[in-house]
Write a protein that holds these residues in place. Sequence first.
Motif, PDB file in Angstrom:
ATOM      1  N   ARG A 164     -10.116  -7.691  -0.659  1.00 40.64           N
ATOM      2  CA  ARG A 164      -9.759  -6.269  -0.533  1.00 40.64           C
ATOM      3  C   ARG A 164      -8.806  -6.025   0.633  1.00 40.64           C
ATOM      4  O   ARG A 164      -7.963  -5.127   0.563  1.00 40.64           O
ATOM      5  N   VAL A 165      -8.922  -6.830   1.690  1.00 45.39           N
ATOM      6  CA  VAL A 165      -8.005  -6.646   2.822  1.00 45.39           C
ATOM      7  C   VAL A 165      -6.579  -6.968   2.404  1.00 45.39           C
ATOM      8  O   VAL A 165      -5.635  -6.235   2.718  1.00 45.39           O
ATOM      9  N   ALA A 166      -6.416  -8.070   1.662  1.00 44.47           N
ATOM     10  CA  ALA A 166      -5.083  -8.425   1.163  1.00 44.47           C
ATOM     11  C   ALA A 166      -4.544  -7.336   0.246  1.00 44.47           C
ATOM     12  O   ALA A 166      -3.367  -6.955   0.337  1.00 44.47           O
ATOM     13  N   ALA A 167      -5.389  -6.816  -0.641  1.00 43.13           N
ATOM     14  CA  ALA A 167      -4.951  -5.766  -1.567  1.00 43.13           C
ATOM     15  C   ALA A 167      -4.484  -4.524  -0.812  1.00 43.13           C
ATOM     16  O   ALA A 167      -3.497  -3.886  -1.203  1.00 43.13           O
ATOM     17  N   ARG A 168      -5.157  -4.200   0.282  1.00 42.96           N
ATOM     18  CA  ARG A 168      -4.750  -3.024   1.057  1.00 42.96           C
ATOM     19  C   ARG A 168      -3.436  -3.263   1.795  1.00 42.96           C
ATOM     20  O   ARG A 168      -2.617  -2.350   1.938  1.00 42.96           O
ATOM     21  N   TRP A 169      -3.225  -4.489   2.256  1.00 46.72           N
ATOM     22  CA  TRP A 169      -1.931  -4.807   2.868  1.00 46.72           C
ATOM     23  C   TRP A 169      -0.818  -4.717   1.829  1.00 46.72           C
ATOM     24  O   TRP A 169       0.281  -4.246   2.128  1.00 46.72           O
ATOM     25  N   PHE A 170      -1.098  -5.167   0.599  1.00 47.55           N
ATOM     26  CA  PHE A 170      -0.087  -5.056  -0.458  1.00 47.55           C
ATOM     27  C   PHE A 170       0.199  -3.587  -0.776  1.00 47.55           C
ATOM     28  O   PHE A 170       1.349  -3.207  -1.011  1.00 47.55           O
ATOM     29  N   ALA A 171      -0.847  -2.766  -0.791  1.00 47.01           N
ATOM     30  CA  ALA A 171      -0.644  -1.332  -1.017  1.00 47.01           C
ATOM     31  C   ALA A 171       0.230  -0.743   0.078  1.00 47.01           C
ATOM     32  O   ALA A 171       1.164   0.036  -0.191  1.00 47.01           O
ATOM     33  N   GLY A 172      -0.054  -1.111   1.321  1.00 46.93           N
ATOM     34  CA  GLY A 172       0.761  -0.639   2.429  1.00 46.93           C
ATOM     35  C   GLY A 172       2.191  -1.135   2.349  1.00 46.93           C
ATOM     36  O   GLY A 172       3.140  -0.411   2.689  1.00 46.93           O
ATOM     37  N   CYS A 173       2.348  -2.365   1.884  1.00 46.48           N
ATOM     38  CA  CYS A 173       3.685  -2.945   1.720  1.00 46.48           C
ATOM     39  C   CYS A 173       4.543  -2.084   0.803  1.00 46.48           C
ATOM     40  O   CYS A 173       5.682  -1.727   1.141  1.00 46.48           O
ATOM     41  N   PHE A 174       4.003  -1.731  -0.350  1.00 41.51           N
ATOM     42  CA  PHE A 174       4.777  -0.929  -1.303  1.00 41.51           C
ATOM     43  C   PHE A 174       4.977   0.501  -0.786  1.00 41.51           C
ATOM     44  O   PHE A 174       6.041   1.096  -0.995  1.00 41.51           O
ATOM     45  N   ALA A 175       3.967   1.055  -0.112  1.00 38.62           N
ATOM     46  CA  ALA A 175       4.096   2.414   0.412  1.00 38.62           C
ATOM     47  C   ALA A 175       5.186   2.502   1.473  1.00 38.62           C
ATOM     48  O   ALA A 175       6.015   3.420   1.465  1.00 38.62           O
ATOM     49  N   VAL A 176       5.194   1.540   2.398  1.00 41.80           N
ATOM     50  CA  VAL A 176       6.186   1.560   3.473  1.00 41.80           C
ATOM     51  C   VAL A 176       7.582   1.255   2.939  1.00 41.80           C
ATOM     52  O   VAL A 176       8.555   1.936   3.283  1.00 41.80           O
ATOM     53  N   ALA A 177       7.696   0.224   2.096  1.00 39.38           N
ATOM     54  CA  ALA A 177       9.014  -0.134   1.567  1.00 39.38           C
ATOM     55  C   ALA A 177       9.612   0.993   0.733  1.00 39.38           C
ATOM     56  O   ALA A 177      10.839   1.184   0.705  1.00 39.38           O
ATOM     57  N   SER A 178       8.759   1.760   0.048  1.00 38.88           N
ATOM     58  CA  SER A 178       9.277   2.847  -0.794  1.00 38.88           C
ATOM     59  C   SER A 178       9.930   3.947   0.023  1.00 38.88           C
ATOM     60  O   SER A 178      10.744   4.723  -0.492  1.00 38.88           O
ATOM     61  N   LEU A 179       9.615   4.044   1.318  1.00 37.38           N
ATOM     62  CA  LEU A 179      10.226   5.076   2.159  1.00 37.38           C
ATOM     63  C   LEU A 179      11.730   4.875   2.285  1.00 37.38           C
ATOM     64  O   LEU A 179      12.462   5.827   2.610  1.00 37.38           O
ATOM     65  N   SER A 180      12.188   3.647   2.042  1.00 37.11           N
ATOM     66  CA  SER A 180      13.627   3.392   2.152  1.00 37.11           C
ATOM     67  C   SER A 180      14.425   4.247   1.178  1.00 37.11           C
ATOM     68  O   SER A 180      15.564   4.630   1.465  1.00 37.11           O
ATOM     69  N   THR A 181      13.833   4.565   0.014  1.00 37.61           N
ATOM     70  CA  THR A 181      14.559   5.395  -0.951  1.00 37.61           C
ATOM     71  C   THR A 181      14.782   6.802  -0.392  1.00 37.61           C
ATOM     72  O   THR A 181      15.842   7.397  -0.608  1.00 37.61           O
ATOM     73  N   VAL A 182      13.795   7.316   0.326  1.00 40.50           N
ATOM     74  CA  VAL A 182      13.945   8.632   0.960  1.00 40.50           C
ATOM     75  C   VAL A 182      15.040   8.581   2.017  1.00 40.50           C
ATOM     76  O   VAL A 182      15.922   9.452   2.081  1.00 40.50           O
ATOM     77  N   PHE A 183      15.013   7.526   2.843  1.00 42.30           N
ATOM     78  CA  PHE A 183      16.003   7.414   3.904  1.00 42.30           C
ATOM     79  C   PHE A 183      17.411   7.194   3.352  1.00 42.30           C
ATOM     80  O   PHE A 183      18.391   7.693   3.916  1.00 42.30           O
ATOM     81  N   GLU A 184      17.511   6.447   2.244  1.00 40.51           N
ATOM     82  CA  GLU A 184      18.833   6.237   1.634  1.00 40.51           C
ATOM     83  C   GLU A 184      19.419   7.561   1.154  1.00 40.51           C
ATOM     84  O   GLU A 184      20.626   7.810   1.296  1.00 40.51           O
ATOM     85  N   LEU A 185      18.596   8.414   0.581  1.00 43.78           N
ATOM     86  CA  LEU A 185      19.083   9.731   0.149  1.00 43.78           C
ATOM     87  C   LEU A 185      19.458  10.600   1.353  1.00 43.78           C
ATOM     88  O   LEU A 185      20.436  11.360   1.306  1.00 43.78           O
ATOM     89  N   LEU A 186      18.693  10.484   2.433  1.00 44.29           N
ATOM     90  CA  LEU A 186      19.024  11.242   3.639  1.00 44.29           C
ATOM     91  C   LEU A 186      20.337  10.773   4.240  1.00 44.29           C
ATOM     92  O   LEU A 186      21.094  11.578   4.822  1.00 44.29           O
TER      93      LEU A 186
END
Length: 392
Positions: A32-54
């Motif tokens: 479960r710890v690995a799964a939560r790190w993977f969830a965080g990985c996708f959540a953080v990386a997805s912020l790049s799309t917001v910043f690219e639009l900005l």
Amino acid sequence: MSGAGFLLTVNFLIAQCFCMFFLAVSARSRNRVAARWFAGCFAVASLSTVFELLVAYVPPPKPWAILAFASVLGGMFMLRIGIGHLYGLKSNRASLAAVFVAFVVLDYLIYDLPRGTLQHALPYQMPFAVALGMSAWAAWRARVKTFVDRALVVLLALTSAHFVVKAFAAVLAGSGTTAKDYISSQFALLSQSMSAVLIVTVGLMLLCVLVLEIVADEKVNAEVDPLSGLLNRRGFDNRVDALMAGQGPHSIVLCDLDHFKSVNDTHGHQGGDAAIRAFGEMLQAAAPRGALAARIGGEEFMLFLPNTGKQAALLFAHALRATRSVSPIPGLPPAVRVTSSFGVAEVGETEPLRFAMRRADDALYAAKNAGRDCVREAEPPAQVLEVVRRTN
């Protein structure tokens, strides 16, 4: 909205979906710890799309561009930590953090270099290649065994290599003269298309690894008796055929706790559970490597001893009987002893297992009739078969 802008939005939504998937899987996974790190990985990386639009619409573009770079890179380093948890590898987070900061500083320093050149494109893309290469290397060092694990290593390595290719693609396709021009460039459309494919592929592969582990754990849980810690009858049946195919002789030992009903009547079901638990622990500790130990009934147990002849099986049963008869049971008064009876049968060379089990069961009943707390040897298979023929 441009085609690249549309793909940025799609990538953001895909990444958020995978974030929720991994959080859901973490509720059931032993990793479960690995799964939560993977969830965080996708959540953080997805912020790049917001910043690219900005970058395209909110001046000044430089801080947004650096944040877009840092969010993708941060997600990749979180992936590396998750891979470490998944495969039981230690991750030096201080070193990873130092490398992350160094790469972000590098991006800041090359920001004003001419875009669409290798001088800018290679230093920009290489940190991503290095971060994913670290994850691929970590998964490779983990002595992976399954096809899915190997496929994950290959996928991570290919994804790492693709960032090097993207540096040359940025030069050939053109990524614009400024960070603001990126979203309307041909390279942005190509880059985001490739990213969408990789997000889905990497996410599905990681989910596959975690889900397969959950399925394997559920299968084990379905085949293990929770009270004794031994296999149940289903688990025994699913494994014994493979052992039977090996070179014999093989033997069966049936065990039954003596006067178990009186234990329940005198000390309650908790006392009976304590007796079963203690007997299961004894069998697990004593069973030789490769043997199958199972609880097949209320107070009845079975051992399958591969590559073990009758005499060795009888000695083993006598040792178990002696140990059980003198050992106290945690949870019961110290003076209480719960003995056990045993029936031992060697499986005939061409004898079906169920016939050998029937002979062992007859021997167990003989031990019960002889006063309990003893071991009895089963009749040879030839005699039992002869009796069967006569009764038919």
